[in-house]
Design an enzyme around this catalytic site. Structure first.
Site, mmCIF file in Angstrom:
data_model
loop_
_atom_site.group_PDB
_atom_site.id
_atom_site.type_symbol
_atom_site.label_atom_id
_atom_site.label_comp_id
_atom_site.label_asym_id
_atom_site.label_seq_id
_atom_site.Cartn_x
_atom_site.Cartn_y
_atom_site.Cartn_z
ATOM 1 N N ASP A 139 -6.515 4.747 -4.582
ATOM 2 C CA ASP A 139 -7.569 4.121 -3.276
ATOM 3 C C ASP A 139 -8.260 5.826 -3.177
ATOM 4 O O ASP A 139 -8.466 6.164 -4.195
ATOM 5 C CB ASP A 139 -6.804 3.854 -2.519
ATOM 6 C CG ASP A 139 -7.202 3.401 -0.759
ATOM 7 O OD1 ASP A 139 -7.658 1.646 -0.475
ATOM 8 O OD2 ASP A 139 -7.271 4.599 -0.095
ATOM 9 N N LYS A 168 1.116 -1.140 -0.086
ATOM 10 C CA LYS A 168 0.031 -0.387 -0.013
ATOM 11 C C LYS A 168 1.029 0.894 0.316
ATOM 12 O O LYS A 168 2.109 1.193 0.104
ATOM 13 C CB LYS A 168 -0.570 -0.100 1.115
ATOM 14 C CG LYS A 168 -1.923 0.826 1.397
ATOM 15 C CD LYS A 168 -3.283 0.553 0.032
ATOM 16 C CE LYS A 168 -4.416 1.097 0.263
ATOM 17 N NZ LYS A 168 -5.615 0.048 -0.289
HETATM 18 P P1 NDP Z 1 -12.467 7.508 -3.516
HETATM 19 O O1 NDP Z 1 -11.777 8.207 -2.940
HETATM 20 O O2 NDP Z 1 -12.944 7.641 -4.594
HETATM 21 O O3 NDP Z 1 -14.153 8.105 -2.391
HETATM 22 C C1 NDP Z 1 -14.092 7.860 -1.101
HETATM 23 C C2 NDP Z 1 -14.967 8.933 -0.051
HETATM 24 O O4 NDP Z 1 -14.824 8.498 1.162
HETATM 25 C C3 NDP Z 1 -15.449 10.227 -0.632
HETATM 26 O O5 NDP Z 1 -16.973 10.301 -0.739
HETATM 27 C C4 NDP Z 1 -15.229 10.671 0.545
HETATM 28 O O6 NDP Z 1 -15.464 12.019 0.778
HETATM 29 C C5 NDP Z 1 -15.429 10.126 1.862
HETATM 30 N N1 NDP Z 1 -14.156 10.029 2.271
HETATM 31 C C6 NDP Z 1 -12.982 9.635 3.107
HETATM 32 N N2 NDP Z 1 -12.430 10.202 4.017
HETATM 33 C C7 NDP Z 1 -13.348 10.567 4.494
HETATM 34 C C8 NDP Z 1 -14.036 10.617 6.187
HETATM 35 N N3 NDP Z 1 -13.129 10.611 6.774
HETATM 36 N N4 NDP Z 1 -15.179 10.452 6.450
HETATM 37 C C9 NDP Z 1 -15.711 11.052 5.489
HETATM 38 N N5 NDP Z 1 -16.046 10.565 4.780
HETATM 39 C C10 NDP Z 1 -14.326 10.322 3.939
HETATM 40 O O7 NDP Z 1 -12.344 6.524 -2.816
HETATM 41 P P2 NDP Z 1 -12.473 4.894 -2.787
HETATM 42 O O8 NDP Z 1 -14.449 4.901 -3.147
HETATM 43 O O9 NDP Z 1 -11.924 4.070 -3.484
HETATM 44 O O10 NDP Z 1 -12.056 4.022 -1.835
HETATM 45 C C11 NDP Z 1 -13.524 4.552 -0.297
HETATM 46 C C12 NDP Z 1 -12.848 3.198 0.692
HETATM 47 O O11 NDP Z 1 -13.352 2.039 0.278
HETATM 48 C C13 NDP Z 1 -11.279 2.996 1.579
HETATM 49 O O12 NDP Z 1 -11.517 3.244 2.199
HETATM 50 C C14 NDP Z 1 -10.886 2.935 0.726
HETATM 51 O O13 NDP Z 1 -9.628 2.181 1.237
HETATM 52 C C15 NDP Z 1 -11.958 1.456 -0.020
HETATM 53 N N6 NDP Z 1 -10.899 0.733 -0.767
HETATM 54 C C16 NDP Z 1 -10.761 1.015 -2.218
HETATM 55 C C17 NDP Z 1 -11.360 0.486 -3.166
HETATM 56 C C18 NDP Z 1 -10.845 0.704 -4.986
HETATM 57 O O14 NDP Z 1 -10.956 0.122 -5.918
HETATM 58 N N7 NDP Z 1 -10.743 2.088 -4.616
HETATM 59 C C19 NDP Z 1 -10.494 -1.068 -3.428
HETATM 60 C C20 NDP Z 1 -10.738 -1.511 -1.722
HETATM 61 C C21 NDP Z 1 -10.950 -0.546 -0.767
HETATM 62 P P3 NDP Z 1 -14.234 13.624 0.541
HETATM 63 O O15 NDP Z 1 -14.709 13.666 -1.266
HETATM 64 O O16 NDP Z 1 -15.466 14.268 1.340
HETATM 65 O O17 NDP Z 1 -13.325 13.403 0.547
#
Ligand code: NDP
Length: 491
Positions: free
Chosen positions: A204, A164
């Site tokens: 991510d 990571k």
């Molecule tokens: P994105 O950046 O596309 O989206 C993240 C989302 O979560 C946004 O809506 C963001 O809001 C919100 N967010 C981020 N940090 C916070 C916080 N501290 N409090 C509240 N809301 C928050 O990321 P992903 O969708 O790719 O990832 C989301 C989760 O899924 C993570 O935990 C990631 O590790 C996990 N994941 C992702 C994978 C992937 O293929 N992308 C694979 C496996 C797991 P804002 O825009 O306001 O920051």
């Protein structure tokens, strides 16, 4: 010292223990009472060492503690893993890279961010795992994510080790040119350490198609080679169909597999989704296709509640809002009057998103976003399926409550493994120099999510904790890596 539900360090005896036994519909009991005391002592001592060696990394302690508790069941039956110190070796990253990332903004001002890559374990394949760009990124968070990734990648059935990386860079509010300059500066160092047979990063939080494009362009320029060094690439330059959809689709398929064990489907179920990024968007799309009604989405500023449901047309609006205009979720309520918006209130001890009435919950935003109070609200409202799209979104206290209540709880390292699974399929297609169709990749994803589900069920049954997907995922993920490490000697 130990870690409580919010990731805060606590004195011994204060911390709640992790979920241990129990299964669907059965009240759970702690395992410690009937566990071999030498194994209990081993887990306690291990955790003391982890905390002493890795201070101020509460998320890493939390992730290791959850796995160590599940593995106590394995160590009772198979002391050889303890003797060979397999878990101690898995906990220590094979390599940690930390580097300076200097870049210039549009006004000519210089900024310095920190870049990281944790190469955690390569026993079963090249390091594989995403890059996160977010201001909260630090070594402890990336180590927790890399540690989880080792088990997750093992569960996918594909040959991928765990890693990571990322940076404390915040893409929010930056122009495309600023994001490009940052990505180029980041890759100007990272390119030395990665490669299609060594370490293959992906996206991510904060790293989507735009960032992967800039990172790939810079790698190609510096190395003068076109290889599958990153996954999540554009379709025209080596990407796989279904990769953007894979994590959200996969965690929905995992929920459907869990529901099938109770002869139920997602059809007609009311669902809470958090987040509005990559994982959340495609979870919403697939849940709606399977007949569920999604009533919430969120970002870090607040959440929207739409009792009429977020259908395909409303989702297109969210996608344009988030992926193109990079706006805030609040705007949804200006477009759709059926919805209300609730801003984040830092004074609350809970997240009101999880207090809406529903059947299923899909946390798809970030770590520790469901705490004990949120779990109480979910259970009080009769939510009986939680499928984690995000990594470690439930605190230990919340997990204990879910497992004790006997609901269907799919932990992230199993439920969200669809993303890295299709990344693995992207690597295969790059090696073959061939592209599979959308239907082929989706069928493979469906098959992989079913085998992950079944592997969790089989491992939890084998170790006497039927219905406990936490133990099932940790044990099944561990055994493959541990056996490979034993085969390969002390390296
Ligand atoms: P994105 O950046 O596309 O989206 C993240 C989302 O979560 C946004 O809506 C963001 O809001 C919100 N967010 C981020 N940090 C916070 C916080 N501290 N409090 C509240 N809301 C928050 O990321 P992903 O969708 O790719 O990832 C989301 C989760 O899924 C993570 O935990 C990631 O590790 C996990 N994941 C992702 C994978 C992937 O293929 N992308 C694979 C496996 C797991 P804002 O825009 O306001 O920051």
């Amino acid at each position: 010292m130990s870690v409580d539900g919010s990731g805060v360090l606590m004195e011994p005896g204060v911390a709640k223990s992790m979920p241990t036994t129990g299964g669907a519909g059965k009240p759970t009991q702690g395992q410690a009472g009937r566990r071999d005391t030498s194994v209990s002592n081993y887990v306690n001592e291990l955790m003391q060492q982890v905390k002493a060696k890795n201070p101020a990394e509460p998320e890493f302690h939390q992730a290791v503690h959850e796995v160590a508790e599940s593995l106590a069941l394995v160590f009772e039956k198979h002391p050889e893993y303890r003797r060979k110190k397999v878990l101690e070796r898995i906990i220590e990253p094979e390599r940690v890279l930390l580097f300076r990332v200097p870049w210039m903004d549009d006004k000519g001002e210089v900024h310095v961010n920190r870049g990281f890559r944790i190469e955690m374990n390569s026993a079963i394949g090249p390091y594989k795992g995403g890059l996160r760009f977010h201001p909260t990124v630090n070594l402890g968070i990336l180590k927790f994510l890399a540690f989880e990734q080792v088990f997750k990648n093992s569960l996918t059935t594909l040959p991928m080790g765990g890693g990571k990386g990322g940076s404390d860079f915040d893409p929010k509010g930056k122009s495309d040119n600023e994001v490009m300059r940052f990505c180029q500066a980041f890759m100007a160092e990272l390119f030395r350490h990665i490669g299609p047979n060594t370490d293959v990063p992906a996206g991510d939080i904060g790293v989507g198609g735009r960032e992967i494009g800039f990172l790939f362009g810079q790698y190609k320029k510096l190395r003068n080679e076109f290889t599958g060094v990153l996954t999540g690439k554009g379709l025209a330059w080596g990407g796989s169909l279904i990769r953007p959809e894979a994590t959200g689709y996969g965690c929905t398929y995992f929920a459907a597999n869990m529901l099938a064990t109770r002869n139920q489907t997602l059809d007609g179920k009311t669902c809470l989704v958090s987040g509005s990024g990559n994982v959340a968007q495609y979870a919403v799309e697939k849940i709606a296709q399977l007949g569920g009604t999604i009533v919430t989405m969120s970002d870090s500023s607040g959440h929207i509640y739409d009792p009429e449901g977020i259908d395909a047309e409303k989702l297109r609006f969210v996608e344009e809002l988030k992926n193109v205009r990079r706006g805030r979720i609040q705007e949804y309520t200006q477009k759709y009057r059926s919805a209300t918006y609730t801003p984040v209130d830092p004074k609350l001890d809970h997240n009101p998103l999880w207090a809406h009435k529903a059947d299923c919950a899909f946390p798809c935003a970030t770590q520790n976003e469901i705490n004990g109070a949120d779990a109480d609200h979910l259970l009080k409202n009769k939510v009986f399926v939680v499928s984690e799209g995000a990594n470690m979104p439930s605190t230990p206290e919340a997990i204990t409550k879910f497992v004790e209540a006997g609901i269907l709880f799919g932990p992230g390292k199993a439920a969200n493994a669809g993303g890295v699974a299709v990344s693995g399929l992207e690597m295969s297609q790059n090696s073959l120099r061939y592209n599979w169709t959308r239907e082929e990749v989706d069928q493979r994803l469906l098959g992989i999510m079913k085998s992950i589900h079944d592997a969790c069920v089989a491992a939890s049954n084998r170790y006497g904790t039927t219905g406990n997907y936490v133990n099932g995922a940790n044990i099944a993920g561990f055994l493959k890596v541990a056996d490979a490490m034993l085969d390969q000697g002390i390296v």
